[in-house]
Design a protein around this motif. Structure first.
Motif, PDB file in Angstrom:
ATOM      1  N   TYR A 186       0.824  -1.206   0.000  1.00  0.00           N
ATOM      2  CA  TYR A 186       0.000   0.000   0.000  1.00  0.00           C
ATOM      3  C   TYR A 186       0.861   1.259   0.000  1.00  0.00           C
ATOM      4  N   MET A 234       2.269   2.033  -3.310  1.00  0.00           N
ATOM      5  CA  MET A 234       1.261   2.655  -4.163  1.00  0.00           C
ATOM      6  C   MET A 234       1.162   4.150  -3.886  1.00  0.00           C
ATOM      7  N   LYS A 235       1.114   4.484  -2.613  1.00  0.00           N
ATOM      8  CA  LYS A 235       1.027   5.899  -2.221  1.00  0.00           C
ATOM      9  C   LYS A 235       2.246   6.658  -2.741  1.00  0.00           C
ATOM     10  N   MET A 238       1.989   7.183  -6.401  1.00  0.00           N
ATOM     11  CA  MET A 238       0.994   8.175  -6.785  1.00  0.00           C
ATOM     12  C   MET A 238       1.423   9.586  -6.413  1.00  0.00           C
ATOM     13  N   TYR A 296      -6.369  -6.691  -9.484  1.00  0.00           N
ATOM     14  CA  TYR A 296      -7.235  -5.857  -8.645  1.00  0.00           C
ATOM     15  C   TYR A 296      -6.804  -5.879  -7.185  1.00  0.00           C
ATOM     16  N   TRP A 334      -3.738  -3.325  -2.532  1.00  0.00           N
ATOM     17  CA  TRP A 334      -3.870  -3.676  -1.120  1.00  0.00           C
ATOM     18  C   TRP A 334      -4.583  -2.578  -0.331  1.00  0.00           C
ATOM     19  N   ASP A 335      -5.674  -2.064  -0.915  1.00  0.00           N
ATOM     20  CA  ASP A 335      -6.513  -1.122  -0.170  1.00  0.00           C
ATOM     21  C   ASP A 335      -7.868  -1.797   0.091  1.00  0.00           C
ATOM     22  N   GLN A 336      -8.767  -1.055   0.705  1.00  0.00           N
ATOM     23  CA  GLN A 336     -10.065  -1.625   1.050  1.00  0.00           C
ATOM     24  C   GLN A 336     -10.806  -2.144  -0.189  1.00  0.00           C
ATOM     25  N   LEU A 337     -10.746  -1.328  -1.248  1.00  0.00           N
ATOM     26  CA  LEU A 337     -11.424  -1.716  -2.476  1.00  0.00           C
ATOM     27  C   LEU A 337     -10.933  -3.081  -2.946  1.00  0.00           C
ATOM     28  N   ILE A 355      -9.071  -5.629  -1.349  1.00  0.00           N
ATOM     29  CA  ILE A 355      -9.233  -6.894  -0.626  1.00  0.00           C
ATOM     30  C   ILE A 355     -10.691  -7.322  -0.549  1.00  0.00           C
ATOM     31  N   TRP A 356     -11.607  -6.362  -0.517  1.00  0.00           N
ATOM     32  CA  TRP A 356     -12.997  -6.804  -0.393  1.00  0.00           C
ATOM     33  C   TRP A 356     -13.565  -7.302  -1.697  1.00  0.00           C
ATOM     34  N   ALA A 357     -13.166  -6.676  -2.802  1.00  0.00           N
ATOM     35  CA  ALA A 357     -13.616  -7.200  -4.100  1.00  0.00           C
ATOM     36  C   ALA A 357     -13.084  -8.618  -4.293  1.00  0.00           C
TER      37      ALA A 357
END
Ligand code: HEM
Lengths: 262, 295
Positions: A93, A96-97, A100, A163, A167-170, A172-174
């Protein structure tokens, strides 16, 4: 002055070095047009001559070619992303930050990778839709359609495994929702029909193998990373080679001429 | 309205808007060419079957297409950032939790079927079903040109599967499914606390007044019989159609094996639609409840 340039150009074109690289000159003749395709390793994927309807974008929609272009874009941008990304839960994560916020052109590379991936899923579905509407899966192209279906599946899997990587909320939950289904696999899932009877538990069924744990966690990240960056692109690449080869071997793009003599 | 914009403008939902526009456009465009060909008698493609050289006639089209795609992709990537939400937290489940958009059709099917059917059996049947299409569609006509008239059943069935059961369910899952996987109109604010009373009944109860469970909560054998018979009758439609049309040339040529595969895949696909309609329209949950699985 101009004369000198002309002279130099001619001299250069006669030199051994030039001739060793370019096998023919660029006069617009039939022969050179053919050589342009045959002498070029990338272009010789094409035949030298094709029927006119196959160059018509209204017929093919260009969707197969666009899918392939997007695959190449994904390979290039993906390699660049790999320079900045470590597939471990404690780094992923933050990498990624960092990408970006602090890497020059980092956001552009990541955005292109993401949007090209979404676009590829769309174009591959539209390509299949076109191939169906023109009946191009009919003899002799039956098998190439099957290869296509495998490519479609691989495209989904590539997109799905990628996807998870931010390793953000989007992500791992998807991926949790997507892989939960595997619990219910008949025989091989611990919640599937006859799974428990065969000794399936949450810590030894197919989902466990896929995730490397009982839930989406660090081992899953590593598995999906390896699948996403190595295994699936390799397999998809091989099937694309087969696919293109078969398009040629099956007589090029389908057309109405053949169906009359089945 | 605001809420609709909020869903649409989620970065990962932009592709769905593209998908919707492109599918509508290409369906229209494909059918336009098919109908024009059918009217003309000989397909347009036949008048273009003379050979041209790939350099420059094809290469230039590819080059322009590549240029256009790269321009669109570059603009898209400059204008819109890929999403990066809060760090992964296994303890905090978002509501709703949605699969990536291209799997939303399958997630939607989970509402109507047991997980092993929706999550494993149906995806497998979709892949296998797609693979066998060339071998069960033995109609030699319509190879290499757009037509509707010459392959009505094939084109209609595929379009139904692709547009309604795949694309439309993706749209439904994105715009109409909110917290608790409840149905919301797209412009309606998502109310996380909305509880929808479960008024589902099973098929045998709805139509025959036979409850699924007896007073002591064990399964009602009569309900199971009604359910099994209904399913048998459903697939029996395929058998009945076979005997009704046995004499026709199409069925003769197809042969029993191919016919059975076509009928099975077709009826299974249509049973998705039936279950969706029964559930959303009449609140009917299961056709058949058994101790091992429910359909
Ligand atoms: C990664 C995915 C894929 C790539 C890169 C790809 C690429 C291509 C390309 C470049 C062509 C040449 C003609 C055109 O552009 O339309 C083609 C033709 C074809 N593709 Fe694909 N394709 C893919 C997936 C599929 C899928 C999902 C199917 C069907 C299920 C399929 C079935 C076919 C068939 C049957 C042809 C021959 C068409 C004809 O002769 O008219 N392909 N593909």
């Amino acid at each position: 002055m101009l004369g000198i340039i002309e002279q130099m150009k001619e001299k250069m074109q006669r030199s051994e070095v030039y001739k060793s690289i370019f096998r023919h000159n660029y006069q617009d003749t039939q022969r050179n047009r053919a050589l342009q395709i045959v002498d070029n390793v990338f272009l010789h994927l094409h035949p030298v001559r094709i029927s006119r309807h196959a160059t018509n974008i209204g017929f093919t929609w260009g969707m197969g070619g666009i899918t392939f272009l997007l695959f190449i874009v994904l390979t290039v941008t993906g390699v660049i992303l790999m320079f900045y990304y470590r597939p471990a839960a404690e780094y992923a994560y933050d990498d990624m930050k960092y990408l970006m916020n602090d890497v020059a052109f980092g956001p552009l590379m990541r955005n292109m990778h993401r949007w090209a991936a979404h676009a590829m899923v769309i174009t591959v579905m539209l390509h299949m839709f076109r191939v169906f509407l023109t009946g191009s899966y009919k003899a002799p192209r039956q098998f190439n359609w099957v290869v296509g279906v495998l490519l479609l599946t691989l495209t989904f899997l590539l997109s799905f495994t990628g996807y998870l990587l931010p390793w953000d909320q989007l992500s791992i939950w998807a991926v949790t929702v997507g892989t939960n289904m595997a619990r219910a696999t008949p025989l091989l899932g611990h919640e599937g029909p006859f799974g428990p009877e065969l000794g399936m538990r949450i810590d030894n069924d197919v989902r466990f193998v896929l995730l490397g744990g009982t839930q989406v966690g660090p081992p899953t990240l590593l598995r999906f990373y390896v699948l996403h960056c190595i295994f699936l692109p390799l397999v998809a690449g091989i099937f694309m080679i087969v696919h293109f080869w078969r398009v040629r071997k099956d007589g090029g793009i389908s057309g109405p001429g053949e169906s009359k003599s089945p | 309205m605001e809420h609709l914009l909020k869903i649409i403008s989620k970065p990962d939902n932009i592709p769905i808007v593209f998908l919707l526009v492109l599918v509508v456009f290409y369906t229209w465009y494909g059918f336009k060419q098919a109908i024009a060909n059918d009217r003309a008698g000989t397909p347009l493609e036949a008048s273009m079957s003379d050979k041209v050289q790939v350099w420059p006639y094809l290469v230039r089209v590819e080059f322009l297409a590549a240029l256009l795609v790269m321009v669109i992709l570059t603009f898209w990537s400059f204008l819109l950032d890929a999403p990066l939400e809060e760090p992964a937290n296994p303890a905090l489940t978002p509501n709703p939790s949605k699969a990536p958009w291209y799997f939303l059709g399958l997630q939607e099917i989970l509402v109507y079927f047991d997980p092993w059917i929706a999550g494993v059996l149906i995806p497998t049947l979709i892949i296998v079903g797609l693979c066998v299409i060339p071998y069960i569609d033995i109609n030699p006509k319509g190879n290499g040109y757009y037509t509707f008239k010459e392959r009505r059943f094939a084109v209609t069935t595929f379009c139904f599967g692709f547009i309604v059961l795949w694309v439309a369910l993706i749209i439904l899952g994105t715009f109409f499914r909110g917290p608790g996987w409840n149905l919301f109109v797209p412009w309606e604010e998502w109310d996380t606390h909305r509880v929808v009373a479960l008024t589902n009944v099973d098929f045998s109860e709805f139509f025959f007044g036979v409850p699924t469970r007896l007073v002591d909560d064990s399964l009602n054998p009569l309900g199971m019989i009604i359910g099994s018979v209904t399913i048998l009758l459903w697939y029996g439609l395929g058998v009945a159609y076979y005997f009704w049309k046995k004499g026709t040339e199409v069925i003769q040529k197809l042969g029993l094996v191919r016919y059975s595969i076509v009928a099975f895949l077709f009826l299974t696909m249509m049973s998705m639609t039936v279950k969706i309609v029964l559930r959303i329209g009449l609140n009917i949950k299961y056709i058949l409840v058994t101790p091992w699985f429910n359909v």
